[in-house]
Design a protein around this motif. Sequence first.
Motif, PDB file in Angstrom:
ATOM      1  N   PHE A   1     -15.239  32.829   3.349  1.00  0.00           N
ATOM      2  CA  PHE A   1     -15.246  33.147   1.924  1.00  0.00           C
ATOM      3  C   PHE A   1     -13.925  32.721   1.278  1.00  0.00           C
ATOM      4  CE2 PHE A   1     -18.622  36.132   3.197  1.00  0.00           C
ATOM      5  CZ  PHE A   1     -19.568  35.850   2.221  1.00  0.00           C
ATOM      6  N   SER A   2     -12.955  32.325   2.098  1.00  0.00           N
ATOM      7  CA  SER A   2     -11.670  31.845   1.591  1.00  0.00           C
ATOM      8  C   SER A   2     -11.778  30.367   1.234  1.00  0.00           C
ATOM      9  CB  SER A   2     -10.580  32.019   2.660  1.00  0.00           C
ATOM     10  OG  SER A   2     -10.466  33.360   3.075  1.00  0.00           O
ATOM     11  N   ASP A   3     -10.931  29.930   0.297  1.00  0.00           N
ATOM     12  CA  ASP A   3     -10.763  28.495   0.062  1.00  0.00           C
ATOM     13  C   ASP A   3      -9.919  27.945   1.210  1.00  0.00           C
ATOM     14  OD1 ASP A   3     -12.107  28.482  -2.378  1.00  0.00           O
ATOM     15  OD2 ASP A   3     -10.301  29.020  -3.482  1.00  0.00           O
ATOM     16  N   ILE A   4     -10.339  26.851   1.809  1.00  0.00           N
ATOM     17  CA  ILE A   4      -9.595  26.216   2.897  1.00  0.00           C
ATOM     18  C   ILE A   4      -9.335  24.776   2.492  1.00  0.00           C
ATOM     19  CG2 ILE A   4      -9.560  25.662   5.361  1.00  0.00           C
ATOM     20  CD1 ILE A   4     -11.543  27.911   5.836  1.00  0.00           C
ATOM     21  N   PHE A   5      -8.085  24.340   2.598  1.00  0.00           N
ATOM     22  CA  PHE A   5      -7.729  23.026   2.077  1.00  0.00           C
ATOM     23  C   PHE A   5      -6.618  22.402   2.910  1.00  0.00           C
ATOM     24  CE2 PHE A   5      -5.732  26.544  -0.112  1.00  0.00           C
ATOM     25  CZ  PHE A   5      -4.380  26.247  -0.052  1.00  0.00           C
ATOM     26  N   LEU A   6      -6.553  21.083   2.837  1.00  0.00           N
ATOM     27  CA  LEU A   6      -5.573  20.328   3.600  1.00  0.00           C
ATOM     28  C   LEU A   6      -4.217  20.380   2.907  1.00  0.00           C
ATOM     29  CD1 LEU A   6      -5.699  18.513   6.177  1.00  0.00           C
ATOM     30  CD2 LEU A   6      -5.816  16.550   4.637  1.00  0.00           C
ATOM     31  N   ILE A   7      -3.155  20.541   3.694  1.00  0.00           N
ATOM     32  CA  ILE A   7      -1.779  20.496   3.207  1.00  0.00           C
ATOM     33  C   ILE A   7      -1.098  19.307   3.889  1.00  0.00           C
ATOM     34  CG2 ILE A   7       0.459  21.661   3.125  1.00  0.00           C
ATOM     35  CD1 ILE A   7      -1.027  24.314   3.274  1.00  0.00           C
ATOM     36  N   GLU A   8      -0.560  18.398   3.101  1.00  0.00           N
ATOM     37  CA  GLU A   8       0.138  17.246   3.667  1.00  0.00           C
ATOM     38  C   GLU A   8       1.517  17.129   3.047  1.00  0.00           C
ATOM     39  OE1 GLU A   8      -2.832  13.868   5.092  1.00  0.00           O
ATOM     40  OE2 GLU A   8      -3.051  14.241   2.939  1.00  0.00           O
TER      41      GLU A   8
END
Length: 335
Positions: A109-116
């Motif tokens: 239910f969380s937003d999951i996103f790439l960190i670069e």
Amino acid sequence: MAIRNITSAQLIVSYGQEQGLSVAELLKGSGVTPDQLKDDQLQIEDRQEFQILSNLSLHTDDPFRAGIELGSRYHLSSYGIMGYALLSSSTMRKALEVGLRYLALSYAFSDIFLIETETDTGLGFNCEIPDKLGEMILIRDLWAVGVIQRELFNQTEMLPIHLHFKAPPPKCFALTELEALLGGKIQFNAVENAYMGLGDILDLPLVKANEMTSQICEEQCQKLLQEKQNWKPIAKLVKDNLIHIGLQAPMEEVALKMARTTRTLHRQLRDEGTTWRKVRDDVRMGIAEELLMKPMQLDEIAERLGFSDGANFSHSFKRCKGISPSEYRKTESLK
């Protein structure tokens, strides 16, 4: 109406029972019956699972501990065909791309996103659900990804990863205990909730890599995703207003057009299992996929979608899709 397999609900209810709660207490208001809970093939609405999590939260004094203990139960086998797609990936980089591309098939239910950054790659987490329910869900989602990482590498030693929590250290676990469970280092009072240090393991081969299996599983994931991505009522209204007003419209303007406050809109989207950011990103990236099939420069696509430049668009596209725009364009052109 977004749907998901009942597996996650089964895990939550099983955990709740171990905490002394009855099945009736855990299922209250969810519309799921005890008999349905036994059907491993049943599909339920994500709002139904959210209600079960909410019921558990009402009887939870320590959401951090509950999140850890819940997240520990989400093994790769819990995710069905998506789990097999991850397991058969050639490298961690490929598994990360698959996971982000088919995130809607997970139970998060969380937003999951790439960190670069210039020196590292990470996976960020954000949960807009308030209070202890939001904390429990965020920790569950974070910890479940740690379980996946261990299983992908068939881990016997510590991985060079760092799990960052914005929260202070909990009283319910010693740091050494948590790090032993995770198989990596943990930092509290961090600036983000994220797994960092992934850059060191992105290109390591995975023990169950199988190119043919991976391809078959991804094809099945794509079919499931197409079935799942039916817009819910409020999310569809937001989508329609964004297209009508403009993709750069702020939430305040969209909420005003929908005759409600931003707080109400936040709550209604949350009840549908989504967020303003995710709906906006879905609209933008859906249009981006269409534009990438046209002979257009990235800067031109970025301008149409409301990004400041091509680099900003590329970063957002990769965060949402797990693959760069140029890679997407190349892959799709070969189909």
